[in-house]
Scaffold this active site. Sequence first.
Site, PDB file in Angstrom:
ATOM      1  N   LYS A   1     -10.221  12.882   7.976  1.00 47.89           N
ATOM      2  CA  LYS A   1      -9.752  12.463   9.305  1.00 47.89           C
ATOM      3  C   LYS A   1      -9.728  13.662  10.250  1.00 47.89           C
ATOM      4  CE  LYS A   1      -6.608   8.692   8.009  1.00 47.89           C
ATOM      5  NZ  LYS A   1      -7.338   7.646   8.711  1.00 47.89           N
TER       6      LYS A   1
ATOM      7  N   ASP B   1       1.583   6.352   5.523  1.00 48.00           N
ATOM      8  CA  ASP B   1       0.613   5.404   4.983  1.00 48.00           C
ATOM      9  C   ASP B   1       1.129   4.684   3.729  1.00 48.00           C
ATOM     10  OD1 ASP B   1      -1.798   4.182   5.525  1.00 48.00           O
ATOM     11  OD2 ASP B   1      -2.991   5.565   4.312  1.00 48.00           O
TER      12      ASP B   1
ATOM     13  N   LYS C   1       0.855  -1.192   0.000  1.00 49.17           N
ATOM     14  CA  LYS C   1       0.000   0.000   0.000  1.00 49.17           C
ATOM     15  C   LYS C   1       0.887   1.237   0.000  1.00 49.17           C
ATOM     16  CE  LYS C   1      -3.270   2.622   2.913  1.00 49.17           C
ATOM     17  NZ  LYS C   1      -4.138   2.637   4.109  1.00 49.17           N
TER      18      LYS C   1
ATOM     19  N   ARG D   1      -7.843  -0.613   1.059  1.00 43.43           N
ATOM     20  CA  ARG D   1      -8.413  -1.846   0.502  1.00 43.43           C
ATOM     21  C   ARG D   1      -8.842  -1.662  -0.948  1.00 43.43           C
ATOM     22  NH1 ARG D   1     -12.700  -1.974   5.291  1.00 43.43           N
ATOM     23  NH2 ARG D   1     -10.859  -1.069   6.283  1.00 43.43           N
TER      24      ARG D   1
ATOM     25  N   ASP E   1     -12.266   7.069   3.603  1.00 46.65           N
ATOM     26  CA  ASP E   1     -11.051   6.838   4.380  1.00 46.65           C
ATOM     27  C   ASP E   1     -10.650   5.360   4.397  1.00 46.65           C
ATOM     28  OD1 ASP E   1      -8.874   7.479   5.899  1.00 46.65           O
ATOM     29  OD2 ASP E   1      -9.981   7.783   7.778  1.00 46.65           O
TER      30      ASP E   1
ATOM     31  N   ASP F   1      -2.620  10.181   3.550  1.00 43.58           N
ATOM     32  CA  ASP F   1      -4.023   9.784   3.727  1.00 43.58           C
ATOM     33  C   ASP F   1      -4.740  10.795   4.619  1.00 43.58           C
ATOM     34  OD1 ASP F   1      -6.447   8.561   4.000  1.00 43.58           O
ATOM     35  OD2 ASP F   1      -5.718   6.872   5.226  1.00 43.58           O
TER      36      ASP F   1
ATOM     37  N   GLU G   1      -9.511   3.604   2.119  1.00 47.54           N
ATOM     38  CA  GLU G   1      -9.002   3.673   0.738  1.00 47.54           C
ATOM     39  C   GLU G   1      -7.960   2.596   0.439  1.00 47.54           C
ATOM     40  OE1 GLU G   1      -7.708   5.267   3.173  1.00 47.54           O
ATOM     41  OE2 GLU G   1      -5.561   5.025   2.845  1.00 47.54           O
TER      42      GLU G   1
END
Length: 501
Positions: free
Chosen positions: A277, A288, A265, A351, A347, A270, A349
Amino acid sequence: MKLTIEYSNNPISNQKLDAIILFIFEDSGLKGSGLNSLPTSLKKNLNTSLKLKVFTGKKDYCQQLFSGHANIPQILAVGVGKKSEMNSETLRRAAGKAGIMLTSLKAKKIGFAVTSHLQNTSETDVGQVIIEGLALGSYKFNQYKESHNEKSKLESIKIQCCDPENITSKIALKIGKIRADGTNLARNLGNTPANDLKPKDLAFAAKNIAKQHKIDCTILEEKQMKKLGMEMLLGVSRGSREPAKLILMEYFHQKAKQTVALVGKGVTFDSGGISLKPGKNMDEMKFDMCGAAAVLGAMKIIGQLNPQINVIGVIAATENLPGGDAQRPGDIVTAYNGKRVEILNTDAEGRLILGDALSYVVKEFKPNAVIDLATLTGACITALGHYASGAITNNDALMGQVRKASKLSGDRVWQLPSYPEYGESIKGKYGDLQNIGVGDSGTIIGGMFLEHFVDKTPWVHLDIAGTAWNVKHIGYQPNSGATGVGVKLLADLIQNWEPIK
Ligand code: BES
Ligand code: ZN
Ligand code: MN
């Protein structure tokens, strides 16, 4: 700091060094640590320290002392704990502690003594582990400090492995250095702020590694992803001006029997997107992309150690920002594998981008196994804290291999269950799937979302949200910042690969 590694099997009494590192067991003194044959004048002060119990050899405790011995004036005594509890991770951590102290020694040439006592129950070469620990422990991220440029020129240390009993080897030391360098590369990428590390910079880093180590590297641009139908990945990227990149690295070996895919990833920042967030600690979302960093670090090691296996490194790189064209909650997108996915929280994101990367690599490369690494869920920190990565799998044999690599490398993993009931809540109301579930066990649900994109390929998902940064109390880890978790785990997994059916 730059470390140069040298090897010598001359007796220590013949060496001329600014300082020596000695690994000492708890309460068994120099004799029980196999260091009795050291020159008497070198031992004198250390013996006093042991006698007075100023230094006891307790795990992770260090003492710096002056020896009074002309040829080796300084000693760094490092505790490795009880002999019966010793393993390669204890030694790696002890060496890490020593690594932190290297600069405070004010020494240009430092030796460390290897004795057969250190071998005891250690599964990996002792010299390899010590160099790995030293090089990991001495890591610093100070590229953004004003003093950095002048200082880094001065900080160069020669490390000599003193190995009179021929316990380790030059090659083992080199492997230790290569592994630490791979991890430190991942740490650098992780620590670099998001204004200086965008998806294109991850692509650039991959190209660089590929060029240096004879690996093929292809970057899929947004235009190509659109043609391929990767709406999950592109949907996340829409809120940012920085184009997403799907990075493919292909390492081939002529005698390879199997192919393993490593998928990371790479969300370079993020913000959560439209499902923004909260502000507190949002700066940490520059980390991230640590899954991607782990894949890059591992590929760099693999490129140098040439294992007999094919390895595909895949990175889904994007930012997750709430720009004017950002994806909205309620949007429904079509994944690369044709599944329709309703976005209920922008959020979640990781996956989405991994789903497209996974189904692409499974279809295009037909790997025998896939491992993905992702800072996927905050829930993983709640469940496991900072001392184990969470694992979800569809294949026990592969999980067994990951567990073995985890023991060897010290990168701990802990399997979580994936009973089918956990997956019920991501079945879609309007589409086939939705990107969040309801209720607890968010780490399992996130993992099980990914499972929809690997077909039947043996797969292990590693949630590194808790282990990728700010991990304390581990000798070779800095107290804050990126850890490079996963790099040595993947290196050990690939190096010791056992073909699976
Ligand atoms: N990158 C985060 C996960 C994360 C959060 C890692 C904090 C480390 C620290 C991920 O993209 C995310 O935001 N996950 C959500 C999922 C939720 C919306 C189902 C989370 O964990 O809150
Ligand atoms: Zn994320
Ligand atoms: Mn997120």
